[in-house]
Design an enzyme around this catalytic site. Structure first.
Site, short mmCIF file in Angstrom:
data_model
loop_
_atom_site.label_atom_id
_atom_site.label_comp_id
_atom_site.label_asym_id
_atom_site.label_seq_id
_atom_site.Cartn_x
_atom_site.Cartn_y
_atom_site.Cartn_z
N GLY A 169 7.67 0.70 7.75
CA GLY A 169 8.29 1.15 9.33
C GLY A 169 9.58 1.91 9.20
O GLY A 169 10.14 2.33 8.20
N ASP A 181 24.92 -8.18 13.58
CA ASP A 181 25.97 -8.03 14.52
C ASP A 181 27.07 -8.59 13.87
O ASP A 181 28.12 -7.80 14.49
CB ASP A 181 25.37 -9.43 15.15
CG ASP A 181 23.73 -9.34 15.63
OD1 ASP A 181 23.26 -9.19 16.54
OD2 ASP A 181 22.81 -9.71 15.25
N HIS A 208 19.77 -13.45 17.91
CA HIS A 208 20.34 -12.59 17.97
C HIS A 208 19.69 -11.64 19.19
O HIS A 208 18.62 -11.19 19.14
CB HIS A 208 19.71 -11.73 16.25
CG HIS A 208 19.89 -9.96 16.13
ND1 HIS A 208 20.61 -9.17 16.29
CD2 HIS A 208 18.32 -9.46 16.87
CE1 HIS A 208 20.56 -8.57 16.13
NE2 HIS A 208 19.08 -8.00 16.62
P1 NAD Z 1 9.21 0.12 13.72
O1 NAD Z 1 8.27 -0.16 14.58
O2 NAD Z 1 9.38 1.30 12.87
O3 NAD Z 1 8.48 -0.62 11.87
C1 NAD Z 1 7.20 -2.08 11.75
C2 NAD Z 1 5.84 -1.40 11.08
O4 NAD Z 1 5.72 -3.19 10.92
C3 NAD Z 1 5.24 -1.28 11.27
O5 NAD Z 1 4.76 -0.65 10.04
C4 NAD Z 1 3.99 -1.49 11.57
O6 NAD Z 1 2.74 -0.91 10.43
C5 NAD Z 1 4.32 -3.10 10.40
N1 NAD Z 1 3.68 -4.38 10.88
C6 NAD Z 1 2.91 -4.90 12.17
N2 NAD Z 1 2.35 -5.91 11.96
C7 NAD Z 1 2.53 -6.87 10.63
C8 NAD Z 1 1.88 -7.63 10.32
N3 NAD Z 1 1.10 -8.26 11.25
N4 NAD Z 1 2.10 -7.22 8.82
C9 NAD Z 1 2.90 -6.51 7.72
N5 NAD Z 1 3.13 -5.54 8.97
C10 NAD Z 1 3.09 -5.54 10.17
O7 NAD Z 1 9.84 -1.16 13.25
P2 NAD Z 1 11.70 -1.15 12.40
O8 NAD Z 1 12.53 -0.21 13.50
O9 NAD Z 1 11.28 -1.86 11.48
O10 NAD Z 1 12.09 -2.89 13.21
C11 NAD Z 1 10.83 -3.73 12.29
C12 NAD Z 1 11.49 -4.96 13.72
O11 NAD Z 1 12.89 -5.38 13.23
C13 NAD Z 1 11.62 -4.51 15.17
O12 NAD Z 1 11.38 -6.26 15.59
C14 NAD Z 1 12.96 -4.82 15.21
O13 NAD Z 1 13.15 -4.56 16.52
C15 NAD Z 1 13.53 -5.70 14.24
N6 NAD Z 1 15.06 -5.24 14.27
C16 NAD Z 1 15.61 -6.64 14.35
C17 NAD Z 1 16.94 -6.09 14.19
C18 NAD Z 1 18.29 -7.41 13.99
O14 NAD Z 1 19.12 -7.48 13.61
N7 NAD Z 1 18.04 -8.54 13.28
C19 NAD Z 1 17.91 -5.10 13.54
C20 NAD Z 1 17.19 -3.99 14.06
C21 NAD Z 1 15.45 -3.62 14.35
C1 LMR Z 2 18.82 -3.71 16.84
O1 LMR Z 2 20.07 -4.86 16.99
O2 LMR Z 2 19.40 -2.77 16.57
C2 LMR Z 2 18.03 -4.63 17.63
O3 LMR Z 2 17.24 -5.75 17.04
C3 LMR Z 2 17.25 -3.59 18.59
C4 LMR Z 2 15.39 -3.84 18.53
O4 LMR Z 2 15.76 -4.49 19.68
O5 LMR Z 2 15.44 -2.98 18.26
#
Ligand code: NAD
Ligand code: LMR
Length: 330
Positions: A14, A159, A187
Site C-alpha cells: 500500500g 497527530d 486517533h
Molecule cells: P492502502 O490502501 O494504500 O494500502 C493498504 C494495503 O493493505 C493494501 O495494499 C492492501 O492490499 C493491504 N491489506 C489489506 N488487508 C490486508 C491483510 N489482511 N493483510 C495484509 N495486508 C492487507 O492504504 P494506506 O494509505 O497504506 O493506509 C493504510 C491504513 O493506515 C489505512 O487504514 C489508513 O486509514 C491508515 N492510516 C492511519 C494513520 C494513523 O495516523 N494512525 C495515518 C494515515 C493512514
Molecule cells: C490520517 O490521520 O491522516 C489518517 O488516519 C486519515 C485516514 O482516514 O486514513
C-alpha cells in the site's frame, strides 16, 4: 553488527508501506547499527506489487537490509517477529456503517493477533497504524493472550507531529523549539492536543499563544484533529509519507528511548491513569527507556482539557463496546 531484527509490515504494497519500507531498511527506525529482515505481508492479490517493492528495496543496496520475505499468510509472516507494523486495514466503503467497518477490520486484526500469539518472538512490539487504529490494536491484543498486553500500541504520533507543526506555525518558533507535546485519546478528530503541558522555547505553550482559549477550541484542536481529512481532500488519498514517518518515530523512540526532559505520544493500554478507562488503547504522554514506555504522571489537566479528554475516551469506550458486541474482544 548485531543479529538482524525481524520486522513485519502488513499492507506492505500500500501507499504507507511504500513510504515506510525504504526508511526502515535505511536504518531510520532502529539506528545505524541494527540490520533488519523485512517481512512483507499482503493479501494474495497484492503479492505481485509487494514483489515489485522488494525488487526496488534490493536495488537500493541498503547495507542494513539483511533479507526480504513476502507472505500472504499471517502465521508464517509473524513467526519469530520482533516488531510488527500493522498497516494494512479495510477502509470504509460506500454505504458502510461503523459496525461494518469494525467487523471488516476484525477479520484482519483477529487473525493477525492470533498469529502474533502463535509465533512472535518474546520481545515482540506491535504498532497498529491501520484505522481505526486504537480499536484495531485492541482486537489484535485481545487475540494474543500470551503476549504482554503493553506490547500492543497504536499510532497517534502523526497527530503529535501535526500538533507540533501547527504550534510552530502559530508562534513563529521552529519545530525543535517545541517540547512536551501530548495527544490524548483516540486517533480521530476527537483527539486532544495538550497545549497546557507543551512548551515553546521552555515557555508554557498555552501562554505562548496568548492564553487564547477561542483559538485553541475553534482553530487549533479542529485543525490538528481534522488534518487527516484535509490531506485526503487535497491529495485525493490519505496521508502516506507523513504517516510512515510517524510510524518510524514511534518505533524509534520506543526502542531507543525519548530525549531527557521530553516525552512523546503513544496510544497504549490504559492503566487507569488520568481517569482514562482501564484497558482501552488510548493516547498518553509517555517517556521511553530500555525498550519500555511509562505514562508521564502528575500533569495538570485544566477543565477544558478534561472535558475534551473525557469525550475522546468516551468514543474509545464506545468502540470497545462495539467490538465486544461483535465478539472480537473478550
Ligand atoms: P492502502 O490502501 O494504500 O494500502 C493498504 C494495503 O493493505 C493494501 O495494499 C492492501 O492490499 C493491504 N491489506 C489489506 N488487508 C490486508 C491483510 N489482511 N493483510 C495484509 N495486508 C492487507 O492504504 P494506506 O494509505 O497504506 O493506509 C493504510 C491504513 O493506515 C489505512 O487504514 C489508513 O486509514 C491508515 N492510516 C492511519 C494513520 C494513523 O495516523 N494512525 C495515518 C494515515 C493512514
Ligand atoms: C490520517 O490521520 O491522516 C489518517 O488516519 C486519515 C485516514 O482516514 O486514513
Amino acid at each position: 553488527m548485531s543479529t538482524p531484527v525481524n520486522v513485519v509490515v502488513t499492507g506492505a504494497a500500500g501507499q504507507i508501506g511504500y513510504a515506510l519500507l525504504f526508511r526502515i531498511a535505511s536504518g531510520a527506525m532502529l539506528g545505524p547499527d541494527t540490520p533488519v529482515n523485512l517481512r512483507l505481508l499482503e493479501i494474495p492479490q497484492a503479492v505481485k506489487a509487494a514483489e515489485g517493492t522488494a525488487m526496488e528495496l534490493n536495488d537500493c543496496a541498503f547495507p542494513l537490509l539483511a533479507n526480504i520475505d513476502i507472505y500472504d499468510d499471517a502465521t508464517k509472516a509473524f513467526d519469530g517477529a520482533n516488531i510488527g507494523l500493522l498497516v494494512g486495514a479495510r477502509p470504509r466503503g460506500p454505504g458502510m456503517e461503523r459496525a461494518d467497518l469494525l467487523e471488516a477490520n476484525g477479520a484482519i486484526f483477529k487473525p493477525q493477533g492470533e498469529a502474533i500469539n502463535a509465533g512472535a518472538a518474546d520481545d515482540i512490539k506491535v504498532l497498529v497504524v491501520g484505522n481505526p487504529a486504537n480499536t484495531n490494536a485492541l482486537i489484535a491484543q485481545a487475540n494474543a493472550p500470551d503476549v504482554p498486553k503493553e506490547r500492543f500500541t497504536a499510532m497517534t504520533r502523526l497527530d503529535h507531529n501535526r500538533a507540533i507543526a501547527q504550534l510552530a506555525e502559530k508562534t513563529g518558533a521552529t519545530v525543535s523549539d517545541i517540547t512536551n507535546m501530548a495527544i490524548w485519546g483516540n486517533h480521530s478528530p476527537t483527539m486532544f492536543p495538550d497545549l497546557y503541558n507543551a512548551k515553546v522555547k521552555g515557555q508554557n505553550a498555552f501562554e505562548a499563544v496568548g492564553s487564547d482559549l477561542d483559538w485553541y477550541r475553534e482553530t487549533y484542536q479542529p485543525t490538528v484533529g481534522k488534518r487527516g481529512a484535509a490531506i485526503i481532500d487535497a491529495r485525493g488519498a490519505s496521508s502516506a509519507a507523513s504517516a510512515a514517518s510517524a510510524a518510524i518515530d514511534h518505533i524509534h523512540d520506543w526502542v531507543l528511548g525519548t530525549p531527557e526532559g521530553d516525552w512523546v505520544s503513544m496510544a497504549i493500554p490504559s492503566d487507569g491513569s488520568y481517569g482514562v478507562a482501564e484497558g482501552i488503547i488510548s493516547s498518553f504522554p509517555v517517556t521511553c527507556s530500555g525498550g519500555e514506555y511509562s505514562i508521564v504522571q502528575g500533569l495538570e489537566i485544566p477543565e477544558f482539557a478534561q472535558e475534551k479528554i473525557d469525550a475522546t475516551v468516551a468514543e474509545l469506550v464506545g468502540e470497545r463496546d462495539a467490538v465486544k458486541g461483535l465478539g472480537l474482544v473478550g
